[in-house]
Design an enzyme around this catalytic site. Structure first.
Site, mmCIF file in Angstrom:
data_model
loop_
_atom_site.group_PDB
_atom_site.id
_atom_site.type_symbol
_atom_site.label_atom_id
_atom_site.label_comp_id
_atom_site.label_asym_id
_atom_site.label_seq_id
_atom_site.Cartn_x
_atom_site.Cartn_y
_atom_site.Cartn_z
ATOM 1 N N TYR A 155 0.866 -1.185 0.000
ATOM 2 C CA TYR A 155 0.000 0.000 0.000
ATOM 3 C C TYR A 155 0.905 1.238 0.000
ATOM 4 O O TYR A 155 2.001 1.216 -0.558
ATOM 5 C CB TYR A 155 -0.951 -0.132 1.221
ATOM 6 C CG TYR A 155 -1.853 1.035 1.462
ATOM 7 C CD1 TYR A 155 -2.784 1.432 0.509
ATOM 8 C CD2 TYR A 155 -1.776 1.750 2.653
ATOM 9 C CE1 TYR A 155 -3.605 2.528 0.740
ATOM 10 C CE2 TYR A 155 -2.599 2.835 2.891
ATOM 11 C CZ TYR A 155 -3.503 3.232 1.928
ATOM 12 O OH TYR A 155 -4.309 4.311 2.154
ATOM 13 N N LYS A 194 -6.032 -1.077 -1.772
ATOM 14 C CA LYS A 194 -7.018 -0.707 -0.739
ATOM 15 C C LYS A 194 -7.748 -1.963 -0.241
ATOM 16 O O LYS A 194 -8.033 -2.093 0.943
ATOM 17 C CB LYS A 194 -8.012 0.308 -1.299
ATOM 18 C CG LYS A 194 -7.418 1.698 -1.525
ATOM 19 C CD LYS A 194 -7.446 2.538 -0.269
ATOM 20 C CE LYS A 194 -6.653 3.830 -0.416
ATOM 21 N NZ LYS A 194 -6.657 4.678 0.764
ATOM 22 N N ASP A 243 -9.617 7.827 -5.185
ATOM 23 C CA ASP A 243 -8.703 8.570 -6.052
ATOM 24 C C ASP A 243 -9.324 9.056 -7.356
ATOM 25 O O ASP A 243 -8.697 9.026 -8.422
ATOM 26 C CB ASP A 243 -7.416 7.759 -6.299
ATOM 27 C CG ASP A 243 -6.581 7.645 -5.025
ATOM 28 O OD1 ASP A 243 -6.936 8.293 -4.015
ATOM 29 O OD2 ASP A 243 -5.580 6.916 -5.017
ATOM 30 N N ALA A 253 -6.744 22.641 -1.161
ATOM 31 C CA ALA A 253 -8.198 22.608 -0.944
ATOM 32 C C ALA A 253 -8.878 21.748 -1.998
ATOM 33 O O ALA A 253 -9.730 22.207 -2.754
ATOM 34 C CB ALA A 253 -8.744 24.033 -0.969
ATOM 35 N N ALA A 296 -9.456 15.786 -0.449
ATOM 36 C CA ALA A 296 -9.099 15.451 0.935
ATOM 37 C C ALA A 296 -9.177 16.698 1.823
ATOM 38 O O ALA A 296 -9.769 16.664 2.908
ATOM 39 C CB ALA A 296 -7.698 14.850 0.988
ATOM 40 N N ASN A 340 0.575 12.171 0.218
ATOM 41 C CA ASN A 340 1.246 10.922 -0.136
ATOM 42 C C ASN A 340 1.632 10.971 -1.611
ATOM 43 O O ASN A 340 1.039 11.727 -2.364
ATOM 44 C CB ASN A 340 0.272 9.745 0.040
ATOM 45 C CG ASN A 340 -0.208 9.604 1.468
ATOM 46 O OD1 ASN A 340 0.575 9.607 2.389
ATOM 47 N ND2 ASN A 340 -1.517 9.499 1.636
HETATM 48 N N1 LIG Z 1 -3.338 10.801 4.496
HETATM 49 C C1 LIG Z 1 -4.416 10.395 3.865
HETATM 50 O O1 LIG Z 1 -5.163 9.542 4.337
HETATM 51 C C2 LIG Z 1 -4.741 10.968 2.544
HETATM 52 C C3 LIG Z 1 -3.897 11.809 1.906
HETATM 53 N N2 LIG Z 1 -4.237 12.336 0.696
HETATM 54 C C4 LIG Z 1 -3.222 13.123 0.028
HETATM 55 O O2 LIG Z 1 -3.654 14.446 -0.139
HETATM 56 C C5 LIG Z 1 -3.122 14.942 -1.340
HETATM 57 C C6 LIG Z 1 -4.254 15.534 -2.154
HETATM 58 O O3 LIG Z 1 -5.152 14.502 -2.521
HETATM 59 P P1 LIG Z 1 -6.584 14.856 -3.094
HETATM 60 O O4 LIG Z 1 -7.274 15.812 -2.193
HETATM 61 O O5 LIG Z 1 -7.229 13.588 -3.422
HETATM 62 O O6 LIG Z 1 -6.183 15.619 -4.430
HETATM 63 P P2 LIG Z 1 -6.922 16.828 -5.122
HETATM 64 O O7 LIG Z 1 -6.350 16.955 -6.475
HETATM 65 O O8 LIG Z 1 -8.376 16.679 -4.971
HETATM 66 O O9 LIG Z 1 -6.471 18.093 -4.243
HETATM 67 C C7 LIG Z 1 -5.201 18.641 -4.230
HETATM 68 C C8 LIG Z 1 -5.336 20.137 -4.036
HETATM 69 O O10 LIG Z 1 -4.043 20.675 -3.795
HETATM 70 C C9 LIG Z 1 -3.897 21.823 -4.610
HETATM 71 N N3 LIG Z 1 -2.491 22.072 -4.891
HETATM 72 C C10 LIG Z 1 -1.694 21.467 -5.800
HETATM 73 N N4 LIG Z 1 -0.469 22.019 -5.780
HETATM 74 C C11 LIG Z 1 -0.486 22.978 -4.831
HETATM 75 C C12 LIG Z 1 0.457 23.898 -4.362
HETATM 76 N N5 LIG Z 1 1.689 23.933 -4.875
HETATM 77 N N6 LIG Z 1 0.097 24.734 -3.384
HETATM 78 C C13 LIG Z 1 -1.154 24.709 -2.864
HETATM 79 N N7 LIG Z 1 -2.102 23.871 -3.275
HETATM 80 C C14 LIG Z 1 -1.774 23.011 -4.256
HETATM 81 C C15 LIG Z 1 -4.714 21.516 -5.861
HETATM 82 O O11 LIG Z 1 -5.037 22.695 -6.567
HETATM 83 C C16 LIG Z 1 -5.920 20.837 -5.259
HETATM 84 O O12 LIG Z 1 -6.915 21.740 -4.877
HETATM 85 C C17 LIG Z 1 -2.424 13.780 -2.039
HETATM 86 O O13 LIG Z 1 -1.041 13.841 -1.843
HETATM 87 C C18 LIG Z 1 -2.989 12.586 -1.356
HETATM 88 O O14 LIG Z 1 -2.061 11.522 -1.312
HETATM 89 C C19 LIG Z 1 -5.428 12.083 0.101
HETATM 90 C C20 LIG Z 1 -6.319 11.246 0.698
HETATM 91 C C21 LIG Z 1 -6.004 10.581 1.931
HETATM 92 C C1 LIG Z 2 -4.315 7.566 1.378
HETATM 93 C C2 LIG Z 2 -5.076 7.960 0.228
HETATM 94 O O1 LIG Z 2 -6.203 7.557 0.047
HETATM 95 C C3 LIG Z 2 -4.485 8.879 -0.717
HETATM 96 O O2 LIG Z 2 -3.390 9.371 -0.489
HETATM 97 O O3 LIG Z 2 -5.141 9.141 -1.747
HETATM 98 MG MG LIG Z 3 -6.841 7.900 -1.966
#
Ligand SMILES: NC(=O)C1=CN([C@@H]2O[C@H](COP(=O)(O)OP(=O)(O)OC[C@H]3O[C@@H](n4cnc5c(N)ncnc54)[C@H](O)[C@@H]3O)[C@@H](O)[C@H]2O)C=CC1
Ligand SMILES: CC(=O)C(=O)O
Ligand SMILES: [Mg+2]
Length: 555
Positions: free
Chosen positions: A92, A165, A237, A293, A296, A406
């Site tokens: 994972y 997952k 995702d 924003a 997540a 991540n």
């Molecule tokens: N720890 C956890 O359980 C989880 C972590 N994540 C992580 O969160 C991150 C975002 O995932 P999602 O929300 O699904 O993606 P997403 O694409 O929906 O959101 C990312 C956001 O970050 C913004 N962004 C990109 N570059 C940027 C920068 N340089 N400065 C400021 N904002 C910026 C984008 O415009 C977008 O609004 C990923 O790295 C993902 O791995 C996501 C889900 C679960």
């Molecule tokens: C952990 C997770 O779901 C992600 O980084 O998208």
């Molecule tokens: Mg995910």
């Protein structure tokens, strides 16, 4: 049965390889098809573990384990459950990101259901012809791979996030692997590298959007829930434009869960609950900056706002305690390019103008807002600089800083740096697993604020209670159950329970979720002894007795 290679040896769910006993071999027509020795599952696990350890790096370990997964699922899950903390990062997050990039090149054999947007007529037969009846499926994890972790669009390669997952569902919460289906909606990709790679295995055109995409998703939901009415439809995702839209549109109609939005919101709320037990400052007094924003980030903001409302604030007062910062800087209501879900949180333009003009950056926002919590969901590696972190620490005694992006290459700051820059004052947790940090005689254990610490138990609770919907109350129950298992009494203690204990932790979460589902009237089952029902529902990686036909007498 193929005479050259007996079918049972190719059926990963039932194959036992060298563990088939002499009498089973005779019964199944395996005489002479296996070396003479009969091994126990323990012996097989010791051999497989040694082979896995001999691989040169984590990607090779991932490939090795996937081959084992395809050969003998019981042995694969035995290894995973016995070495959960060691192997979760291999099957994972973070290694799965690397495996996804390499998928078309490392491809060995198919796993899961590949639904092509160019052949919508195949969607129903692809699911219907799996040989599984309406009561045979507990879980489908689907991705369209537009935003895999923080590494972007990976087209059909993203099927491995559905596989990964599901591996966590089984290893961490005992979902039966034969009752789970990984799915990819292959709608094309905008990743030029893939489109120009002769070995790419997906549909070779840009991402389909608009009505054709929406119809495809609608068809998937209707078909999957009709064929498998007991299953949870887990979404993973999807891109920010689609993730929330799909959830909002279909939440009332299907048993649907968006992990990035709801799962991440709930695990982050759990980590925040633990942190506030340390600081003693209630949710209603928090000032939160969410950096990134998207799916997540706004999912987390929503959960934190709900926590503030439960603490006594009005909804609009709670929303005013959140500042979203994205690529444009601080999101303000004069910006024309905001997404619908960001608009709720947009600050009055006049507020930011007083600082330095519209679109104040992260550092400027920290200087002005004096946040108590800083959440990173941006994919912007290193964005939580020393300046940002120390600026935050100037104004709060125990800054709460969660760099959640991540995989490792995307994290906003390493917890070791955050702790060093704040002289151990920060309360931190990260999306990836990281080693404990020794600082000034204190051992700081870093909780893994990854939805994988919550969604397996949530799924198990839904399965046991046969909940028809995933409600806010069930998500809250999951957060509270996770947070209650963190012992934050000693300096440096983790804000979340350890991955080593994830199976027990998932069972506890499942009980809480099932209770919430029953209390909210969305449960179709109400077991008298919920504790036992959860235990009974958890599949164990063992070889049960075979009946005379070579099939398991229990499943
Ligand atoms: N720890 C956890 O359980 C989880 C972590 N994540 C992580 O969160 C991150 C975002 O995932 P999602 O929300 O699904 O993606 P997403 O694409 O929906 O959101 C990312 C956001 O970050 C913004 N962004 C990109 N570059 C940027 C920068 N340089 N400065 C400021 N904002 C910026 C984008 O415009 C977008 O609004 C990923 O790295 C993902 O791995 C996501 C889900 C679960
Ligand atoms: C952990 C997770 O779901 C992600 O980084 O998208
Ligand atoms: Mg995910």
């Amino acid at each position: 049965m193929s005479q050259r290679y007996p079918e049972i040896l190719l059926d990963a769910l039932h194959n036992r390889g060298t563990a088939f006993t002499t009498s089973e071999r005779a019964e199944l027509g395996l005489a002479g098809r296996l070396p003479d020795a009969v091994l126990t599952l323990d012996q097989q696990a010791a051999r497989a573990y040694a082979q896995m350890r001999n691989q040169p790096d984590d990607l090779a370990r991932n490939v090795y384990l996937e081959q084992l997964h395809d050969r003998n699922e019981t042995l694969y899950y035995r290894l995973l459950t016995d070495h959960l903390a060691e192997l979760l990062p291999v099957v994972y997050d973070p290694t799965v990101g690397e495996a996804i990039k390499r998928y078309s090149h490392e491809y060995r054999r198919p796993r899961g259901v590949y639904l092509s947007i160019d052949r919508p007529q195949d969607l129903r037969p692809a699911l219907a012809d799996l040989g599984l009846g309406p009561d045979d499926v507990d879980m489908l994890v689907v991705t369209d791979a537009e935003e895999i972790l923080g590494i972007g669009d990976w087209g059909v390669n993203g099927v491995q996030i559905s596989v990964g997952k599901l591996a966590v569902y089984t290893a961490a919460a005992g979902l039966h692997p034969g009752r789970c289906i990984p799915v990819v909606l292959d709608v094309g990709t905008d990743n030029e590298t893939l489109l120009n790679d002769p070995l790419y295995l997906g549909v070779r055109h840009s991402r389909t959007r608009g009505k054709a995409y929406d119809d495809f998703v609608a068809s998937y939901l209707a078909t999957a829930s009709e064929l498998f009415p007991r299953a949870l439809l887990h979404f993973e995702d999807f891109g920010p434009g689609n993730a929330r839209r799909i959830l909002e549109q279909y939440n009332g109609r299907y048993r649907i869960f968006n992990d990035d939005l709801q799962g991440t919101g709930a695990i982050t709320l759990a980590a925040a609950m633990s942190a506030l037990r340390v600081t003693g400052v209630p949710f209603k007094d928090q000032r939160v900056i969410v950096f990134g924003a998207g799916t997540a980030g706004v999912g987390i903001a929503d959960q934190l706002v709900q926590a503030m409302v439960r603490d006594g604030l009005a909804q609009d007062e709670a929303v005013r305690r959140v500042w979203l910062v994205d690529k444009q800087g601080l999101l303000t209501d004069d910006m024309r390019d905001l997404r619908d879900y960001q608009r709720t949180y947009a600050r009055p333009a006049a507020e930011a103008r007083q600082w330095q003009g519209s679109g104040a950056g992260l550092l400027a926002t920290v200087h002005q807002v004096h946040p108590t919590m800083l959440i990173g969901t941006s994919t912007a590696a290193g964005a939580f600089t020393r300046d940002v972190v120390t600026a935050m620490a100037e104004h709060v005694a125990r800054p709460i800083i969660f760099p959640l992006s991540n995989p490792t290459e995307r994290i906003e700051a390493m917890p070791a740096d955050i702790l060093a820059w704040t002289r151990g004052k920060a309360l931190t947790a990260s999306g990836i697993p990281v080693d404990p940090v020794e600082l000034d005689g204190v051992r700081h254990v870093i909780g893994q604020a990854n939805n994988a610490l919550l969604y397996p138990g949530l799924g198990l609770g839904i399965l046991v209670s046969r909940a028809r919907r995933v409600t806010a109350g069930m998500l809250l129950a999951a957060s509270e159950a996770v947070a209650a298992q963190a012992e934050v009494g000693t300096p440096g203690a983790s804000l979340l329970p350890p991955v080593t204990n994830l199976r027990a932790s998932s069972a506890t979460v499942a009980i809480a979720v099932a209770r919430a589902a029953m209390a909210e009237g969305v449960a179709d089952a109400s077991p008298d002894d919920l504790v036992q029902a959860v235990q009974d529902a958890m599949w164990q990686p063992t070889y049960p007795h075979l009946n005379g036909n070579g099939h398991r007498s229990t499943s």
